[in-house]
Write an enzyme that holds these catalytic residues in place. Structure first.
Site, PDB file in Angstrom:
ATOM      1  N   ASP A 194      -5.089  -4.367  -2.533  1.00 23.21           N
ATOM      2  CA  ASP A 194      -4.851  -3.182  -3.038  1.00 23.21           C
ATOM      3  C   ASP A 194      -4.368  -3.597  -4.431  1.00 23.21           C
ATOM      4  OD1 ASP A 194      -2.695  -4.356  -1.402  1.00 23.21           O
ATOM      5  OD2 ASP A 194      -1.647  -2.262  -1.510  1.00 23.21           O
ATOM      6  N   HIS A 195      -3.716  -4.390  -4.893  1.00 23.68           N
ATOM      7  CA  HIS A 195      -3.461  -4.840  -6.235  1.00 23.68           C
ATOM      8  C   HIS A 195      -4.188  -5.533  -7.169  1.00 23.68           C
ATOM      9  CE1 HIS A 195       0.766  -3.230  -5.139  1.00 23.68           C
ATOM     10  NE2 HIS A 195       0.309  -3.608  -3.796  1.00 23.68           N
TER      11      HIS A 195
ATOM     12  N   HIS B  60       8.446 -11.087  -1.040  1.00 21.98           N
ATOM     13  CA  HIS B  60       7.158 -10.595  -0.461  1.00 21.98           C
ATOM     14  C   HIS B  60       6.492 -11.560   0.244  1.00 21.98           C
ATOM     15  CE1 HIS B  60       4.298  -7.253   0.483  1.00 21.98           C
ATOM     16  NE2 HIS B  60       3.218  -7.862  -0.137  1.00 21.98           N
TER      17      HIS B  60
ATOM     18  N   HIS C  95       0.870  -9.460  -7.677  1.00 20.51           N
ATOM     19  CA  HIS C  95       0.486 -10.622  -6.209  1.00 20.51           C
ATOM     20  C   HIS C  95      -1.108 -10.177  -5.935  1.00 20.51           C
ATOM     21  CE1 HIS C  95       1.512  -6.668  -4.568  1.00 20.51           C
ATOM     22  NE2 HIS C  95       0.962  -7.558  -3.271  1.00 20.51           N
TER      23      HIS C  95
ATOM     24  N   HIS D  59      -2.580  -9.514  -3.390  1.00 22.00           N
ATOM     25  CA  HIS D  59      -2.988  -8.556  -2.209  1.00 22.00           C
ATOM     26  C   HIS D  59      -4.139  -7.555  -2.720  1.00 22.00           C
ATOM     27  CE1 HIS D  59       0.244  -9.344   0.721  1.00 22.00           C
ATOM     28  NE2 HIS D  59      -0.704 -10.074   0.875  1.00 22.00           N
TER      29      HIS D  59
ATOM     30  N   ASP E 276       5.084  -4.772  -4.430  1.00 27.75           N
ATOM     31  CA  ASP E 276       5.534  -4.868  -3.136  1.00 27.75           C
ATOM     32  C   ASP E 276       6.574  -5.873  -3.001  1.00 27.75           C
ATOM     33  OD1 ASP E 276       3.058  -3.560  -3.045  1.00 27.75           O
ATOM     34  OD2 ASP E 276       2.163  -4.861  -1.662  1.00 27.75           O
TER      35      ASP E 276
ATOM     36  N   HIS F  55       3.027   3.969  -4.150  1.00 26.81           N
ATOM     37  CA  HIS F  55       2.679   2.906  -3.384  1.00 26.81           C
ATOM     38  C   HIS F  55       2.863   3.532  -1.881  1.00 26.81           C
ATOM     39  CE1 HIS F  55       2.082  -1.106  -1.218  1.00 26.81           C
ATOM     40  NE2 HIS F  55       1.251  -1.292  -1.879  1.00 26.81           N
TER      41      HIS F  55
END
Length: 301
Positions: free
Chosen positions: A67-68, A141, A63, A65, A204, A262
């Protein structure tokens, strides 16, 4: 010699720490490499882990976000700078197409590698190769998110006692494997099914059907456990799992090796994630992920 292992590049959640980089995971699967969720700093973590751009055949983003995915820009540019000699395919939620394009072309560089985009819009297979089938499954999510599952085709395991019973020896063993029959004896009569290995990657998400479907029968499950169990309400509100929830999924799915990762920066003791996972009843192999660790995929049973 074939190698199947997970190279952990980063294990933090939204905020990196002094000891944990943003996400990043490279799965080495024989001669191929799949990079999952390259967060900010992934290119440098690859250098520290001994991972080259040439090792990447496929990129899978769960996805969009940061941090990914914020490491995508650097990784894609490095793939082109190093002139990787093979094509690379990138999978990501189709709803994030504009984010992928912005990251792919964040700055000027010379494109030298064929990068194929494979947006994910629904559950199902994304790629079928001789080595594996790659599937995606929708998670729960606040933004659209997918987990990934790699499944090796089933093979055959030769049984020496059955070969002996039929008097098959020497070069005839290879012949029956290639041709499927020898003097009226079939391959099925002297072998058994060897189940292909399975790897699942779940980031997530709250608990949902997709989590269980991805984890089912996995030899290795890499799964987020952002929160400890006492913060389950926070986990649910923000679309995440606790250590106990992730371990219970693995327990019920028959996972052989569970990799928890994570982690929220609010926790300072990684041992607590292990304690809660064991308290949830998971008794298989368990790794509490650390940056730059390598985790072998379990050998076939």
């Amino acid at each position: 010699m074939s190698v199947r292992e997970l190279v952990v590049l980063g294990t933090a959640s939204q905020v990196p720490t002094r000891h944990r980089n943003h996400n990043g995971y490279l799965l080495r699967w024989d001669g191929q490499g799949i990079l999952f969720d390259p967060g900010e700093g992934t290119q440098r973590q690859m250098l520290r882990a001994g991972v080259a751009a040439h090792d990447i055949d496929r990129i899978c983003v769960t996805h969009f976000h940061g941090d990914h995915s914020l490491g995508l820009a650097g990784v894609i540019q490095r793939i082109n700078l190093d002139q990787v000699p093979h094509p690379v395919t990138a999978h990501y939620p189709a709803s994030g197409q504009h984010f992928f394009e912005r990251l792919r072309y964040a700055t000027a560089y010379r494109e030298t590698v064929r990068l194929t985009e494979g947006p994910v819009a629904a559950d199902g297979p994304l790629a079928v190769t001789d080595a594996y089938t790659l599937d995606a499954c929708r998670l729960s999510h606040p933004v659209e998110s997918y987990g990934y599952r790699l499944t090796e085709p089933d093979g055959r395991r030769i049984l020496p006692e059955r070969l002996a019973a039929h008097g098959i020896t020497g070069p005839d063993v290879g012949r029956i494997q290639r041709e499927g029959v020898l003097d009226g004896v079939t391959l099925d009569e002297v072998s058994e099914v060897r189940r292909g290995q399975r790897f699942a990657f779940v980031m997530d998400t709250r608990l949902c059907d997709g989590v269980h479907a991805l984890a089912e029968g996995a030899d290795m499950l890499v799964i987020e456990s952002t929160f400890l169990d006492e913060d389950v309400r926070l986990a649910t509100d923000h679309g995440h799992l606790t250590a106990g929830q992730a371990a219970a999924v693995a327990r019920d799915a028959g996972v052989r090796h569970l990799v928890l990762t994570h982690f929220s920066q609010r926790y300072s003791d990684p041992a607590e994630f292990e304690r809660q996972a064991r308290a949830a009843g998971f008794d298989g192999e368990l790794s509490i992920a650390q940056d730059l660790m390598r985790v072998p995929v379990p050998k076939r049973t």
